[in-house]
Design a protein around this motif. Structure first.
Motif, PDB file in Angstrom:
ATOM      1  N   TYR A 150      -5.281  -0.653  -6.693  1.00  0.00           N
ATOM      2  CA  TYR A 150      -6.218   0.372  -6.355  1.00  0.00           C
ATOM      3  C   TYR A 150      -7.510  -0.061  -5.817  1.00  0.00           C
ATOM      4  N   GLU A 152     -11.010   2.105  -5.551  1.00  0.00           N
ATOM      5  CA  GLU A 152     -11.949   3.327  -6.063  1.00  0.00           C
ATOM      6  C   GLU A 152     -12.442   4.040  -4.743  1.00  0.00           C
ATOM      7  N   ALA A 155      -9.151   5.814  -2.817  1.00  0.00           N
ATOM      8  CA  ALA A 155      -8.297   6.383  -3.668  1.00  0.00           C
ATOM      9  C   ALA A 155      -7.248   7.241  -2.968  1.00  0.00           C
ATOM     10  N   THR A 182      -8.984   8.627 -11.603  1.00  0.00           N
ATOM     11  CA  THR A 182      -8.499   8.396 -10.126  1.00  0.00           C
ATOM     12  C   THR A 182      -8.965   9.948  -9.688  1.00  0.00           C
ATOM     13  N   ASN A 224      -3.184   4.131 -12.210  1.00  0.00           N
ATOM     14  CA  ASN A 224      -4.187   4.977 -11.498  1.00  0.00           C
ATOM     15  C   ASN A 224      -3.426   6.093 -10.965  1.00  0.00           C
TER      16      ASN A 224
END
Length: 286
Positions: A150, A152, A155, A182, A224
């Motif tokens: 993951y 951010e 995403a 997420t 996520n």
């Protein structure tokens, strides 16, 4: 009132409400199809055809195929939900009792739905949040090896990468389950100073993401996102009998003696099962 006898089932209209509400509180129930589940469980057979069809000339020898048949067990586990109410419940009118049971059914449905997610996604006991040996080796977290790390700030790209892993295994990605964090990260992504995905802003979750069904749920937390062929490669079901007990004596929930507190406990149990047909049909962003 006959429905209050120990071991009786919920009134039919309340049982129907429970099943309809479960689908509104479970990501897995939203993204996948419910399977008829006998009380004793069932085996679902999966067919794996590795090789392709072969061209055969006239009078030519036909090559052997390498198809395999593997049973996947879908065994129900028992879950319990209970709540305390005043013992005035026992002497109230039938209308009052039905209203209380409807409130109980609403809470039961929510907990049953989120419980399915927590057990099947993470292999934990929903009541404690810790790994349960009773469902060991049956969760997405333990079976799915396709994963994306993951980021951010990327995403949306992470989800595309997860879809690619599913498609490389020759499955179609029909659904995506997002954690709230997420979903929030997607909402913050910008391009040229504008939101890339305004449909995710202010806590909103669209019903679809590209061609996939979409749901956001805190039950996904610790991962996520989970992407995959939920329609064909995941099955779940509930053995359709929900016994209900009214307990008047003792300390059945560890909260003190019922008689001393002028209370009774309404308790119900359900048998719920699921099966991940092929772990390669899914990918996790984590």
């Amino acid at each position: 009132m006959a429905v209050l006898a120990k071991g009786n089932l919920f009134p039919a209209q309340i049982e129907r409400e429970i099943f309809s509400k479960v689908k509104g509180h479970s990501t897995l129930a939203k993204l996948s199809d419910q399977e008829a589940l006998p009380f004793v469980g069932k085996d679902i057979f999966t067919f794996n055809f590795s090789s392709d069809v072969s061209i055969v000339g006239e009078n030519g020898e036909k090559p052997a195929g390498d198809a395999t048949v593997v049973p996947v067990s879908m065994q129900p586990v028992k879950v319990v939900y209970q709540m305390r109410v005043s013992d005035e419940f026992m002497y109230a009118s039938d209308e009052y009792k039905i209203n209380v049971l409807k409130s109980f059914a609403d809470g039961f449905a929510k907990k049953l739905g989120s419980g399915l997610d927590k057990m099947a996604f993470h292999g934990v006991n929903p009541a404690t949040g810790t790994t349960s040996s009773l469902i060991s080796g049956k969760s997405f977290d333990t079976l799915v090896t396709n994963s994306v790390t993951y980021d951010e700030s990327k995403a949306d790209e992470n989800i595309d990468d997860a879809v690619a892993l599913v498609e490389s295994a020759e499955y179609e990605s029909t659904g995506v389950a997002l954690s709230p964090a997420t979903r929030g990260a997607i909402a913050k992504l910008t391009a040229n100073g504008a939101r890339k995905y305004p449909e995710f802003a202010f806590g909103a979750t669209p019903n679809t993401l590209g061609a996939m069904s979409l749901d956001t749920n805190a039950t996904v937390n610790t991962d996520n996102a989970i992407v995959g062929d939920f329609k064909n490669a995941f099955k779940w079901g509930i053995a359709k009998q929900l016994p209900m007990d009214i307990i008047e004596y003792g300390n059945p929930d560890g909260q003190g003696d019922l008689k001393a507190q002028n209370q009774v406990v309404i308790r119900s149990e359900a048998y719920i099962g699921w099966a991940i047909m092929d772990a390669d049909a899914f990918a996790i962003v984590k």
